[in-house]
Design a protein around this motif. Sequence first.
Motif, PDB file in Angstrom:
ATOM      1  N   GLY A 205       0.817  -1.217   0.000  1.00  0.00           N
ATOM      2  CA  GLY A 205       0.000   0.000   0.000  1.00  0.00           C
ATOM      3  C   GLY A 205       0.844   1.258   0.000  1.00  0.00           C
ATOM      4  N   LEU A 206       1.893   1.256   0.813  1.00  0.00           N
ATOM      5  CA  LEU A 206       2.778   2.410   0.859  1.00  0.00           C
ATOM      6  C   LEU A 206       3.568   2.570  -0.433  1.00  0.00           C
ATOM      7  N   LEU A 207       3.934   1.454  -1.065  1.00  0.00           N
ATOM      8  CA  LEU A 207       4.632   1.533  -2.350  1.00  0.00           C
ATOM      9  C   LEU A 207       3.775   2.240  -3.389  1.00  0.00           C
ATOM     10  N   THR A 244       5.756  18.290  -2.610  1.00  0.00           N
ATOM     11  CA  THR A 244       5.524  16.853  -2.601  1.00  0.00           C
ATOM     12  C   THR A 244       6.562  16.130  -1.750  1.00  0.00           C
ATOM     13  N   ALA A 245       7.813  16.595  -1.815  1.00  0.00           N
ATOM     14  CA  ALA A 245       8.882  15.975  -1.028  1.00  0.00           C
ATOM     15  C   ALA A 245       8.582  16.071   0.465  1.00  0.00           C
ATOM     16  N   ILE A 246       8.116  17.218   0.901  1.00  0.00           N
ATOM     17  CA  ILE A 246       7.778  17.389   2.321  1.00  0.00           C
ATOM     18  C   ILE A 246       6.645  16.450   2.713  1.00  0.00           C
ATOM     19  N   LEU A 247       5.630  16.346   1.861  1.00  0.00           N
ATOM     20  CA  LEU A 247       4.494  15.478   2.164  1.00  0.00           C
ATOM     21  C   LEU A 247       4.906  14.004   2.213  1.00  0.00           C
ATOM     22  N   LEU A 248       5.778  13.596   1.293  1.00  0.00           N
ATOM     23  CA  LEU A 248       6.239  12.205   1.289  1.00  0.00           C
ATOM     24  C   LEU A 248       7.052  11.894   2.545  1.00  0.00           C
ATOM     25  N   MET A 249       7.861  12.842   2.994  1.00  0.00           N
ATOM     26  CA  MET A 249       8.636  12.633   4.222  1.00  0.00           C
ATOM     27  C   MET A 249       7.717  12.546   5.440  1.00  0.00           C
ATOM     28  N   VAL A 250       6.646  13.337   5.440  1.00  0.00           N
ATOM     29  CA  VAL A 250       5.659  13.242   6.516  1.00  0.00           C
ATOM     30  C   VAL A 250       5.007  11.859   6.497  1.00  0.00           C
ATOM     31  N   ALA A 251       4.680  11.360   5.303  1.00  0.00           N
ATOM     32  CA  ALA A 251       4.088  10.022   5.184  1.00  0.00           C
ATOM     33  C   ALA A 251       5.037   8.963   5.737  1.00  0.00           C
ATOM     34  N   TYR A 252       6.327   9.108   5.482  1.00  0.00           N
ATOM     35  CA  TYR A 252       7.298   8.138   5.987  1.00  0.00           C
ATOM     36  C   TYR A 252       7.382   8.187   7.515  1.00  0.00           C
ATOM     37  N   LEU A 253       7.357   9.385   8.080  1.00  0.00           N
ATOM     38  CA  LEU A 253       7.407   9.519   9.529  1.00  0.00           C
ATOM     39  C   LEU A 253       6.159   8.917  10.186  1.00  0.00           C
ATOM     40  N   PHE A 255       4.494   6.425   8.959  1.00  0.00           N
ATOM     41  CA  PHE A 255       4.723   4.982   8.842  1.00  0.00           C
ATOM     42  C   PHE A 255       5.649   4.487   9.961  1.00  0.00           C
ATOM     43  N   ILE A 256       6.692   5.249  10.257  1.00  0.00           N
ATOM     44  CA  ILE A 256       7.599   4.882  11.343  1.00  0.00           C
ATOM     45  C   ILE A 256       6.855   4.871  12.682  1.00  0.00           C
ATOM     46  N   TYR A 257       6.048   5.896  12.921  1.00  0.00           N
ATOM     47  CA  TYR A 257       5.270   5.975  14.160  1.00  0.00           C
ATOM     48  C   TYR A 257       4.302   4.797  14.253  1.00  0.00           C
ATOM     49  N   PHE A 258       3.688   4.447  13.137  1.00  0.00           N
ATOM     50  CA  PHE A 258       2.760   3.320  13.081  1.00  0.00           C
ATOM     51  C   PHE A 258       3.472   2.034  13.494  1.00  0.00           C
ATOM     52  N   GLN A 259       4.675   1.818  12.974  1.00  0.00           N
ATOM     53  CA  GLN A 259       5.409   0.584  13.253  1.00  0.00           C
ATOM     54  C   GLN A 259       5.963   0.521  14.668  1.00  0.00           C
ATOM     55  N   THR A 260       6.434   1.651  15.169  1.00  0.00           N
ATOM     56  CA  THR A 260       7.161   1.626  16.435  1.00  0.00           C
ATOM     57  C   THR A 260       6.319   1.982  17.660  1.00  0.00           C
ATOM     58  N   GLN A 261       5.163   2.609  17.464  1.00  0.00           N
ATOM     59  CA  GLN A 261       4.387   3.075  18.599  1.00  0.00           C
ATOM     60  C   GLN A 261       3.004   2.426  18.681  1.00  0.00           C
ATOM     61  N   THR A 262       2.134   2.735  17.738  1.00  0.00           N
ATOM     62  CA  THR A 262       0.735   2.312  17.870  1.00  0.00           C
ATOM     63  C   THR A 262       0.516   0.845  17.516  1.00  0.00           C
ATOM     64  N   HIS A 263       1.293   0.309  16.558  1.00  0.00           N
ATOM     65  CA  HIS A 263       1.066  -1.072  16.127  1.00  0.00           C
ATOM     66  C   HIS A 263       2.329  -1.921  16.257  1.00  0.00           C
ATOM     67  N   HIS A 264       3.223  -1.531  17.150  1.00  0.00           N
ATOM     68  CA  HIS A 264       4.483  -2.263  17.271  1.00  0.00           C
ATOM     69  C   HIS A 264       4.274  -3.689  17.758  1.00  0.00           C
ATOM     70  N   GLY A 265       3.187  -3.952  18.488  1.00  0.00           N
ATOM     71  CA  GLY A 265       2.941  -5.295  18.998  1.00  0.00           C
ATOM     72  C   GLY A 265       2.789  -6.312  17.883  1.00  0.00           C
ATOM     73  N   GLN A 369      12.133   3.613   2.095  1.00  0.00           N
ATOM     74  CA  GLN A 369      13.076   4.619   2.581  1.00  0.00           C
ATOM     75  C   GLN A 369      13.565   5.490   1.428  1.00  0.00           C
ATOM     76  N   THR A 370      13.857   4.877   0.281  1.00  0.00           N
ATOM     77  CA  THR A 370      14.311   5.640  -0.875  1.00  0.00           C
ATOM     78  C   THR A 370      13.204   6.510  -1.442  1.00  0.00           C
ATOM     79  N   ALA A 371      12.013   5.927  -1.627  1.00  0.00           N
ATOM     80  CA  ALA A 371      10.923   6.643  -2.282  1.00  0.00           C
ATOM     81  C   ALA A 371      10.314   7.727  -1.411  1.00  0.00           C
ATOM     82  N   LEU A 372      10.190   7.454  -0.107  1.00  0.00           N
ATOM     83  CA  LEU A 372       9.492   8.380   0.776  1.00  0.00           C
ATOM     84  C   LEU A 372      10.421   9.296   1.571  1.00  0.00           C
ATOM     85  N   PHE A 373      11.712   8.929   1.673  1.00  0.00           N
ATOM     86  CA  PHE A 373      12.585   9.763   2.502  1.00  0.00           C
ATOM     87  C   PHE A 373      13.872  10.193   1.788  1.00  0.00           C
TER      88      PHE A 373
END
Length: 467
Positions: A205-207, A244-253, A255-265, A369-373
């Motif tokens: 989905g993120l791709l 667009t670059a700023i928005l893509l970097m926000v999307a990546y951040l 995603f990181i928050y999703f993986q490490t905080q809310t859905h890390h379990g 990481q390449t595409a979004l950050f």
Amino acid sequence: MEKGTSTGTGSPEINQPLPVHTGDLESNRASTLRARVRTTLTIREEGESGRSGIHPIPFMRIVFQSSSWASRIVNVLWPVVPVAIAVRYAVPDQNLVIFILAYLAMIPCANLLGFAGNELARKVPHVAGVLTETTLGSLTEVILFIVLITRDNDGHVDYIQVIKAAILGSVLATMLLCLGLCFIAGGFKRHEQNFSEAVSEAGSGLLLTAGLGLAIPTVFKHSLTERLAEVDLQNKAVDISRSTAILLMVAYLIFIYFQTQTHHGIYDAIFVGESANGKHHKNNMKHRLTFTEVVIALAASIALVAIISIILVDKIQFLVEDRHVSDAFVGLILVPLGEKAAEHLTAIDEAYNNQMNFALSHVLGATLQTALFNGPLVVIIGWGLGKPMGLDFEIFDMVVLLLAIITVGNFLRDQKSNYLEGSLCVIVYVAIAVAALYYPNPVHGPAAAAETGAASNVTVDVEHHRF
């Protein structure tokens, strides 16, 4: 009136529990916070080395043995690193030799950076470890992009065009070539492999989101080619690219928050389960670096990658001008394969060992990481340097990228893989490489002016003969 009673009729028994309850709640929150900090700072069992400080001989032995047989093969190229640096300064006119040596030298340097990242990842929680390893593995790419963006374009090489091609080339190399080889390696000994829906669904989905985000400046520019002046159109495309670059970097951040905080379990359960069932738990402490040694390895590898990147970029002009290699092939194929080789080998080794969730996480993580950050980060850096770096790609590159994302998404949909799907991914990548080899360079600089003048003369001659 007793302390804690607010009115004459108030009862101390009724009012007394309120401050106690508040204290308990604050205490629970504090305990939870301390537990999280302890979990974050505590080294996992897999990362324990049983040593401290620096031990040169074990350090060199562990670095050479690396984390897999593929990495050990790559380490055979270490003697090339000093040779490449020496030849660069001893015989600077040997352009082809210098480029080949620097290209080969980049592989073990990037492998050391990836191995140090892997060692650091073992010392932190599983999800944070995967993210750490992916981020440090992509650091080679960021350094190479920064070296490219600092170069001024000349009449033969458009370095900004090379960066644009390299961004998409890195995504394609990881998403098609590396993933395809992972499927093939995993299919050698197994009928098929399974992987988690959480990893594949979020990744695919993120791709697609990243592909659509990268396509916006390209579609804008090419759809208005006939309606706006070239300079005005280019300026607008660059402005849109920066937003667009700023928005893509926000999307990546996010995603990181999703993986490490809310859905890390969810991800912790996946990685812990696979780590317990695979070879990760079999490694013993004698083959682990200390935290100090990890820092030294990271510092040394980053310095070497920066030096080799400068040497490599210096010789791109020679390839384009003297060897007539297209900008598209250099950026889309050569650059990504060199700086991603070691990272790809690690993922392939994990797939071969039936660690498919780890392999897929590294493949999709590096691609995102390449595409979004990394790509958007270069746009922001170019903005700061006053360079017109944008995300307006060639139509050929963008169409190939979107089709590749759709193809890979279909392969990931059923959470199963086999060598047939892997072979198809590799074949598609080779076809793209062949097309990039024959892709013509855009004409720019003095050559463009000369060509424009020649075209004008031809037009005048035609008109003269016509009348």
